[in-house]
Design a protein around this motif. Structure first.
Motif, mmCIF file in Angstrom:
data_model
loop_
_atom_site.group_PDB
_atom_site.id
_atom_site.type_symbol
_atom_site.label_atom_id
_atom_site.label_comp_id
_atom_site.label_asym_id
_atom_site.label_seq_id
_atom_site.Cartn_x
_atom_site.Cartn_y
_atom_site.Cartn_z
ATOM 1 N N HIS A 88 7.943 -4.670 -13.509
ATOM 2 C CA HIS A 88 8.624 -5.243 -14.661
ATOM 3 C C HIS A 88 9.648 -6.355 -14.011
ATOM 4 O O HIS A 88 10.227 -6.711 -14.593
ATOM 5 C CB HIS A 88 8.937 -4.184 -15.649
ATOM 6 C CG HIS A 88 8.132 -3.481 -16.008
ATOM 7 N ND1 HIS A 88 7.248 -3.667 -17.185
ATOM 8 C CD2 HIS A 88 7.827 -1.967 -15.813
ATOM 9 C CE1 HIS A 88 6.487 -2.869 -17.511
ATOM 10 N NE2 HIS A 88 6.991 -1.724 -16.705
ATOM 11 N N TYR A 141 1.114 3.082 -11.246
ATOM 12 C CA TYR A 141 0.049 1.845 -12.018
ATOM 13 C C TYR A 141 -0.346 1.133 -10.741
ATOM 14 O O TYR A 141 0.596 0.353 -10.256
ATOM 15 C CB TYR A 141 0.961 1.342 -12.943
ATOM 16 C CG TYR A 141 1.434 2.104 -13.961
ATOM 17 C CD1 TYR A 141 0.936 3.388 -14.326
ATOM 18 C CD2 TYR A 141 2.806 1.973 -14.336
ATOM 19 C CE1 TYR A 141 1.295 3.980 -15.212
ATOM 20 C CE2 TYR A 141 3.328 2.973 -15.525
ATOM 21 C CZ TYR A 141 2.545 4.003 -15.860
ATOM 22 O OH TYR A 141 3.164 4.784 -16.704
ATOM 23 N N VAL A 142 -1.470 1.035 -10.361
ATOM 24 C CA VAL A 142 -2.138 0.378 -9.251
ATOM 25 C C VAL A 142 -2.332 -0.992 -10.052
ATOM 26 O O VAL A 142 -2.967 -0.956 -11.000
ATOM 27 C CB VAL A 142 -3.091 0.841 -8.565
ATOM 28 C CG1 VAL A 142 -2.520 2.125 -7.525
ATOM 29 C CG2 VAL A 142 -4.297 1.466 -9.208
ATOM 30 N N GLU A 170 -9.286 -9.380 -9.970
ATOM 31 C CA GLU A 170 -10.382 -9.985 -10.877
ATOM 32 C C GLU A 170 -9.554 -10.745 -12.055
ATOM 33 O O GLU A 170 -10.128 -10.764 -13.002
ATOM 34 C CB GLU A 170 -11.142 -8.521 -11.561
ATOM 35 C CG GLU A 170 -11.928 -7.885 -10.414
ATOM 36 C CD GLU A 170 -12.616 -6.718 -11.123
ATOM 37 O OE1 GLU A 170 -12.968 -6.907 -12.345
ATOM 38 O OE2 GLU A 170 -13.299 -6.098 -10.296
ATOM 39 N N ILE A 190 -0.372 -3.682 -5.966
ATOM 40 C CA ILE A 190 0.036 -2.436 -5.511
ATOM 41 C C ILE A 190 -1.523 -1.590 -5.577
ATOM 42 O O ILE A 190 -2.302 -1.728 -6.339
ATOM 43 C CB ILE A 190 0.805 -1.658 -6.566
ATOM 44 C CG1 ILE A 190 2.249 -2.259 -6.480
ATOM 45 C CG2 ILE A 190 1.075 -0.148 -6.072
ATOM 46 C CD1 ILE A 190 3.294 -1.669 -7.244
ATOM 47 N N SER A 191 -1.467 -0.998 -4.210
ATOM 48 C CA SER A 191 -2.896 -0.061 -4.059
ATOM 49 C C SER A 191 -2.142 1.301 -3.625
ATOM 50 O O SER A 191 -1.092 1.250 -3.150
ATOM 51 C CB SER A 191 -3.723 -0.733 -3.037
ATOM 52 O OG SER A 191 -3.044 -1.047 -1.820
ATOM 53 N N ALA A 192 -2.819 2.187 -3.593
ATOM 54 C CA ALA A 192 -2.341 3.539 -3.415
ATOM 55 C C ALA A 192 -3.381 4.575 -2.816
ATOM 56 O O ALA A 192 -4.631 4.412 -3.465
ATOM 57 C CB ALA A 192 -1.618 4.412 -4.757
ATOM 58 N N ILE A 193 -3.160 5.505 -1.901
ATOM 59 C CA ILE A 193 -4.085 6.388 -1.476
ATOM 60 C C ILE A 193 -3.411 7.643 -1.037
ATOM 61 O O ILE A 193 -2.316 7.847 -0.837
ATOM 62 C CB ILE A 193 -4.814 5.705 -0.100
ATOM 63 C CG1 ILE A 193 -6.138 6.900 0.170
ATOM 64 C CG2 ILE A 193 -3.829 5.969 1.021
ATOM 65 C CD1 ILE A 193 -7.242 6.218 0.929
ATOM 66 N N ASP A 197 -0.481 9.912 -8.003
ATOM 67 C CA ASP A 197 -1.161 10.287 -9.194
ATOM 68 C C ASP A 197 -0.623 9.534 -10.420
ATOM 69 O O ASP A 197 -1.136 9.254 -11.428
ATOM 70 C CB ASP A 197 -1.155 11.542 -9.624
ATOM 71 C CG ASP A 197 -2.287 12.615 -8.799
ATOM 72 O OD1 ASP A 197 -3.066 11.920 -8.101
ATOM 73 O OD2 ASP A 197 -2.064 13.563 -8.827
ATOM 74 N N ASN A 198 0.908 9.260 -10.256
ATOM 75 C CA ASN A 198 1.418 8.724 -11.471
ATOM 76 C C ASN A 198 1.711 7.157 -11.106
ATOM 77 O O ASN A 198 2.433 6.437 -11.963
ATOM 78 C CB ASN A 198 2.852 9.337 -11.660
ATOM 79 C CG ASN A 198 2.592 10.792 -12.461
ATOM 80 O OD1 ASN A 198 1.933 10.771 -13.528
ATOM 81 N ND2 ASN A 198 3.188 11.586 -11.729
ATOM 82 N N ARG A 234 -3.613 -3.875 -7.647
ATOM 83 C CA ARG A 234 -4.601 -4.628 -6.626
ATOM 84 C C ARG A 234 -5.969 -5.121 -7.361
ATOM 85 O O ARG A 234 -6.360 -6.332 -7.337
ATOM 86 C CB ARG A 234 -4.739 -3.847 -5.424
ATOM 87 C CG ARG A 234 -5.885 -4.538 -4.238
ATOM 88 C CD ARG A 234 -5.680 -4.055 -2.882
ATOM 89 N NE ARG A 234 -6.352 -4.633 -2.159
ATOM 90 C CZ ARG A 234 -7.723 -4.406 -2.058
ATOM 91 N NH1 ARG A 234 -8.348 -3.746 -2.737
ATOM 92 N NH2 ARG A 234 -8.521 -5.379 -1.315
ATOM 93 N N HIS A 235 -6.801 -4.130 -7.941
ATOM 94 C CA HIS A 235 -8.061 -4.306 -8.642
ATOM 95 C C HIS A 235 -7.828 -5.246 -9.547
ATOM 96 O O HIS A 235 -8.965 -6.321 -9.810
ATOM 97 C CB HIS A 235 -9.036 -3.060 -8.860
ATOM 98 C CG HIS A 235 -8.027 -2.308 -9.719
ATOM 99 N ND1 HIS A 235 -6.799 -1.776 -9.598
ATOM 100 C CD2 HIS A 235 -8.500 -1.769 -10.952
ATOM 101 C CE1 HIS A 235 -6.360 -1.158 -10.756
ATOM 102 N NE2 HIS A 235 -7.551 -1.035 -11.286
ATOM 103 N N LEU A 291 0.961 -1.147 0.188
ATOM 104 C CA LEU A 291 -0.052 -0.019 0.020
ATOM 105 C C LEU A 291 1.089 1.184 0.023
ATOM 106 O O LEU A 291 1.730 1.400 0.932
ATOM 107 C CB LEU A 291 -1.060 -0.047 1.127
ATOM 108 C CG LEU A 291 -1.755 1.363 1.430
ATOM 109 C CD1 LEU A 291 -2.805 1.636 0.240
ATOM 110 C CD2 LEU A 291 -2.541 1.247 2.805
ATOM 111 N N PHE A 339 8.013 12.390 -10.392
ATOM 112 C CA PHE A 339 8.117 11.400 -11.495
ATOM 113 C C PHE A 339 9.309 10.507 -11.234
ATOM 114 O O PHE A 339 9.032 9.181 -11.531
ATOM 115 C CB PHE A 339 8.313 12.236 -12.692
ATOM 116 C CG PHE A 339 8.479 11.539 -14.008
ATOM 117 C CD1 PHE A 339 6.962 10.846 -14.231
ATOM 118 C CD2 PHE A 339 9.401 11.281 -14.795
ATOM 119 C CE1 PHE A 339 6.707 10.043 -15.508
ATOM 120 C CE2 PHE A 339 9.040 10.641 -16.068
ATOM 121 C CZ PHE A 339 7.833 9.927 -16.349
#
Lengths: 305, 305, 305, 305
Positions: free
Chosen positions: B302, B122-123, B130, B139-142, B119-120, B125-126, B99, B291
């Protein structure tokens, strides 16, 4: 979070049904304030049968409309803001600890409504915890982002936050879809049912309501987009008038609204399921109406019970 | 979240001590890559005594510096990003569910580092839930916002989210304070200790570390501001050279760094405790280094283990 | 500036004509680079007759397409950016003083392409004027805003700035409309004709081209929206297949593309003339492709002639 | 555009001089409205000698102050906004065609004042040109950006635009520096002299005034930052009280304000010349006061002459 429903507005769903006849379990009342051109429609769905007919869960839906919201003069928002404040205060009842959640993607203009409302709120929870101020309402707020940015369901984030901060009630702010453009960016819907996304294909969001959150959920929404199939649906009428042989026209006229929308969905290419229709001046519209909503919530801090 | 510490950088705290002598419980090693001008300093604090001397909790602090980070050419970030990626991957160890929390206020330029990194990202987890993609890291992010916007402690929000999504490890991104401007916006600090704000007056943030979060917390920070007292402290030296009678100068020279900073804090007016010093080109600097960090984290996707 | 054309892409206009036959005065050549999946199409319109048939002014239109632009990995942009850089450098010819204008409304996501490219440019004009750096190209840049924000025509602002700073050439960056979604956010069009809005109703923008600016104008555009009538036009086909009696279907099939678009325009309600269709992930798409374009322009600074 | 002056406020420059004695060529009058706590100070510099003593060009400087501007309740801005509206209308005289320029860098929070005011203006020029509305004032607006983003002097861009759109008067909005934090983000300065940057080192901006623009220039400014030397200057006093031997203290007390500031400039490291000091809650402060200013300008549209 931009949905791809035909419409998220209870008032439009009701209008689509035959308006002359009573619907069992659904009570509609309308009030127009001639002083300030604000029209308030209250739809109460009080039976499962009514819920099924309208296509919305049982509960109260208040729609606040004003031609004036589209004008650029800030003074015109005052009556809308005031109306929203009064109905919201009423729905809050005895709840004092409010968590406001601004749903949607801050980087996509028509979906930024929720985060923009949160940006303008006066939160008080931290100040009350440290005895810096005394207020009637303890307000906290969060913009949880959308799943493509967070990798998490909005529901998961809110459940986690709620378990920590123990609000009495959750108020969610969200951008909605409208069936036609007449109400776009000038209607506020207030509902005590939370958000319960339809069973439509492509919509995997889980509900944010009393069942999933463990407390009353008030939803404040503004239609900011129209779905592509709704546009096609509209065009279909005109086309049938112009070209349709009687047989075709008649066949379509026998369809229910829901069936017609399904047909329009099938007519548009699959990639359009992820597109939305929005006006060119959406930036100003969203800024203005988000301010109308934040003002209504901020006004709670000046109220006495 | 902009703190008002003299410095949040372990490398500066170490430098302030007499650099010729060994400090018990603190191990420092430095590596300079001549190919790309990246300097990596690893400080390991492995005893409570060392922690007390440095003024930072026990753990590993890696500082990645490059003169080139201030240049405008994007190509120069590649070596910094690569170095951060390698050290981060190393610190993650066997953790797979990450996280990422971007701390700070998105509306204040030098404090927007964390939200801009998020904002930049690549998450995944979702997508992994699925079964849409297969990745080594989930990866998840908040971006939880700051207390003045939310009414909640950052710690509370993160604890709630963690309880729902069960990551193996938390990575927090935060803007830091530096003691002088040499490292501003061009140094990345990576630590496995989380964030443990000092006991300084006015700092009520609670720690975000293994104790409070129940899992390892990696902190990635970049100094983007200098505190006002640190500036005054610097000016004091020059002033004493210029005007000071020997007595005064000598008295001050006997102070420790910490005592001098306390003195400088008392010299500035109380309102300055809530101000910070930042360069005029902070917008470009923050954009560029955020960045560099997001690229390092995205590169995890990767990598193969 | 979001236009309401059926399509702003020369390549789509050409495709709509019978592709088997040669068009007098129009030369099309295509090159696909198998290494990196970049497809370059060059359309040269070299007679007024060809211009009339295509519906675009005489000049050269280069379309750079790649399936990969929609992917999230930054590495994939490199070939697109490189292709744009080479064609742009070629079109610039001997021009050294470049004014870049990022057209559009920064507050509306799909229209923010131009301002976002300008935000990421390395301008050199002021540094060269003061002899701080020596570069092959003197670059200045402006985001003039849109008429609803400024009260001025974009053309007026640019003419004024040009009269002061005397560039050799003007490069305008703009969001375009596409006829269908296949090319949305993944195609870059480079033209040496500037921007010459069609004679369509509701489009009062004046041309930004050699005639009005007094110098060569290169236009770089990316389709980010689809017009509402184009969507309806698409749906019409499906509908006719499904319901149309032979007569109707045949009648419509005899229409030209232009006539069909006019028909679709008439089928949608007038308010829809001010609406656009855009994908839900438009924020990421715009960020990524604006970066691809700014990188191509920034690369000029490293080139030698 | 964030300057590095000690202060841009005429009222602070006047206060630094001995306030008991009259200054030849400078007239000061103050009015406090007890109803709403708004304090208005009018400084008229009517001779070159007065201009030299104050360090500002000849003209009228009106300062509008209110303790209440720092409060979060929107209602408190009303009196500030109203005061600014009345003084602005007065200064405009018979001018009807107004170009508003929002100076500064939109990406740096304390410097975004000008662009944020422009974002909230109701422009009318294009509507009046096409006879859509009839208004007393024809308003156009531009945010020209800063030289590091555009490669052009702000002066050049404004001169170019003026030559095209022929306004009667230019109104520039800009963030200012204050000498101390008491007036930060709560004072509005209105001047009929335009902007005439001092001869200070590092300040290459050219003046934006009647001489360079060919028409009257009204400047509306709000102090949002303090320069680093001003902070050090303040700290010096405290330090001398604490440590200074009599000789040193006396020597410094004989300095003029200007000499002391020069000394402070020399005491801080050269890199600090490009840094500024700003409060942590600068985002809210800028949002609020930019709204106060835009409201004052928008109110012109409802006034009759």
């Amino acid at each position: 979070m931009i949905s791809m429903q035909r419409t998220d507005l209870a008032v439009e769903l009701r209008e689509e049904l035959d308006t002359r006849e009573m619907i069992e379990g659904v009570h509609v009342s309308t009030k127009i304030n001639r002083d300030n051109d604000v029209k308030e429609t209250r739809i109460v769905i009080h039976s499962e049968e009514g819920a099924k007919k309208i296509g919305k869960p049982m509960g109260t839906y208040i729609t606040i409309e004003s031609e004036e919201l589209r004008c650029s003069d800030e003074d015109y928002h005052e009556p809308m803001s005031d109306s929203l404040y009064r109905h919201l205060k009423d729905m809050l009842g005895g709840s004092r600890k409010i968590l406001v959640a601004g749903l949607g993607n801050r980087a996509v203009t028509p979906d930024a409504l929720g985060p923009m409302v949160v940006d303008n709120l006066y939160v008080t929870r931290h100040l009350m915890k440290e005895n810096i101020v005394t207020c009637t309402y303890e307000i906290s707020a969060i913009s949880p982002g959308v799943m493509a940015q967070t990798g998490m369901e909005t529901q998961e984030i809110l459940q986690g936050v709620i378990r920590e901060v123990h609000p009495d009630i959750l108020v969610v702010i969200d951008a909605l879809a409208a069936g036609n453009s007449n109400r776009l960016n000038k209607t506020i819907q207030l509902a005590d049912t939370g958000i319960a996304p339809g069973s439509g294909v492509g919509n995997h969001r889980k509900a944010i309501n009393e069942d999933t959150m463990g407390m009353k959920v008030i939803a404040i929404g503004v239609p900011t987009v129209i779905s592509v199939p709704a546009i096609v649906d509209d065009a279909m009428d005109v086309m049938l008038e112009a070209f349709g042989r009687n047989g075709t026209k008649q066949a379509i006229e026998e369809f229910t609204e829901e069936e017609r929308y399904q047909l329009a969905c099938e007519m548009v290419e699959p990639y359009l399921a992820n597109m939305f229709v929005t006006p060119k001046n959406i930036d100003e519209a969203i800024k203005r109406i988000s301010f109308t909503i934040s003002e209504a919530i901020n006004r709670l801090l000046h109220s006495y019970n």
